[in-house]
Design a protein around this motif. Sequence first.
Motif, PDB file in Angstrom:
ATOM      1  N   VAL A  12       0.781  -1.191   0.139  1.00 53.15           N
ATOM      2  CA  VAL A  12       0.126  -0.151   0.223  1.00 53.15           C
ATOM      3  C   VAL A  12       1.065   1.225  -0.129  1.00 53.15           C
ATOM      4  N   GLN A  13       0.439   2.488  -0.754  1.00 55.36           N
ATOM      5  CA  GLN A  13       1.110   3.476  -0.777  1.00 55.36           C
ATOM      6  C   GLN A  13       1.012   4.372   0.770  1.00 55.36           C
ATOM      7  N   ALA A  14       1.785   5.060   1.232  1.00 54.97           N
ATOM      8  CA  ALA A  14       1.962   5.756   2.597  1.00 54.97           C
ATOM      9  C   ALA A  14       0.524   6.783   2.353  1.00 54.97           C
ATOM     10  N   GLY A  15      -0.077   6.602   3.612  1.00 55.14           N
ATOM     11  CA  GLY A  15      -1.250   7.232   3.664  1.00 55.14           C
ATOM     12  C   GLY A  15      -2.439   6.537   3.540  1.00 55.14           C
ATOM     13  N   GLY A 114       2.016 -15.201  10.156  1.00 54.41           N
ATOM     14  CA  GLY A 114       2.361 -13.762   9.790  1.00 54.41           C
ATOM     15  C   GLY A 114       1.926 -13.375   8.472  1.00 54.41           C
ATOM     16  N   THR A 115       1.502 -12.008   8.483  1.00 54.63           N
ATOM     17  CA  THR A 115       1.339 -11.684   6.918  1.00 54.63           C
ATOM     18  C   THR A 115       2.086 -10.263   6.739  1.00 54.63           C
ATOM     19  N   GLN A 116       2.638 -10.081   5.614  1.00 53.83           N
ATOM     20  CA  GLN A 116       3.644  -9.043   5.227  1.00 53.83           C
ATOM     21  C   GLN A 116       2.720  -7.956   4.825  1.00 53.83           C
ATOM     22  N   VAL A 117       3.173  -6.813   5.453  1.00 52.54           N
ATOM     23  CA  VAL A 117       2.536  -5.433   5.078  1.00 52.54           C
ATOM     24  C   VAL A 117       3.774  -4.651   4.683  1.00 52.54           C
ATOM     25  N   THR A 118       3.715  -3.986   3.705  1.00 55.80           N
ATOM     26  CA  THR A 118       4.493  -3.139   2.976  1.00 55.80           C
ATOM     27  C   THR A 118       4.064  -1.718   2.412  1.00 55.80           C
ATOM     28  N   VAL A 119       4.435  -0.768   3.049  1.00 53.44           N
ATOM     29  CA  VAL A 119       3.916   0.806   3.041  1.00 53.44           C
ATOM     30  C   VAL A 119       5.091   1.309   1.826  1.00 53.44           C
ATOM     31  N   SER A 120       4.905   1.672   0.876  1.00 51.70           N
ATOM     32  CA  SER A 120       5.659   2.479  -0.124  1.00 51.70           C
ATOM     33  C   SER A 120       5.638   3.938   0.039  1.00 51.70           C
ATOM     34  N   SER A 121       6.968   4.726  -0.021  1.00 53.38           N
ATOM     35  CA  SER A 121       6.777   5.945   0.146  1.00 53.38           C
ATOM     36  C   SER A 121       6.432   6.985  -1.151  1.00 53.38           C
TER      37      SER A 121
END
Length: 121
Positions: A12-15, A114-121
Motif C-alpha cells: 500500500v502507498q503511504a497514507g 504472519g502476513t507481510q505489510v509493505t508501505v511504499s513512500s
Amino acid sequence: QVQLVESGGGLVQAGGSLRLSCYASGNIVRINTMGWYRQAPGKQRELVATVTRAGSTNYADSMKGRFTISRDNAKTTVYLQMNSLEPEDTAVYYCYADRIYTGGIDYTNYWGQGTQVTVSS
C-alpha cells in the motif's frame, strides 16, 4: 489442531489503509486475549495492539489514533484496521492469542505465521 490464520496484508502507498484479519480455526471453546505484533527487518518483534475477550484494548503508543483492533468472539476472529500507514509500518504482522481453550488441550502464547505489510513512500 488449532491454527491462527492471518490475511489482508499487502502493498500500500503511504497514507493508505489496510485491514488485517486473523481467524482462529479448530475446536475452540474460548480465547482470552488476542492481538497483533509486528517485526520489521533487523528489529525485534513489537506489540501493536491487544484486545481482551471483553473488548478492552491496549495499543503501542505509535499506533494510537491510526490503528484499531477489534474482535468477533463468535467468529474467533481478530481484526486490525490500519489507517494513515507510513513506510515505518512495513513489517510482518503476527496474530497472537495468549490462551486458547479447546475443552481438551489448551494452547498458550500461540502465534500465527504472519502476513507481510509493505508501505511504499
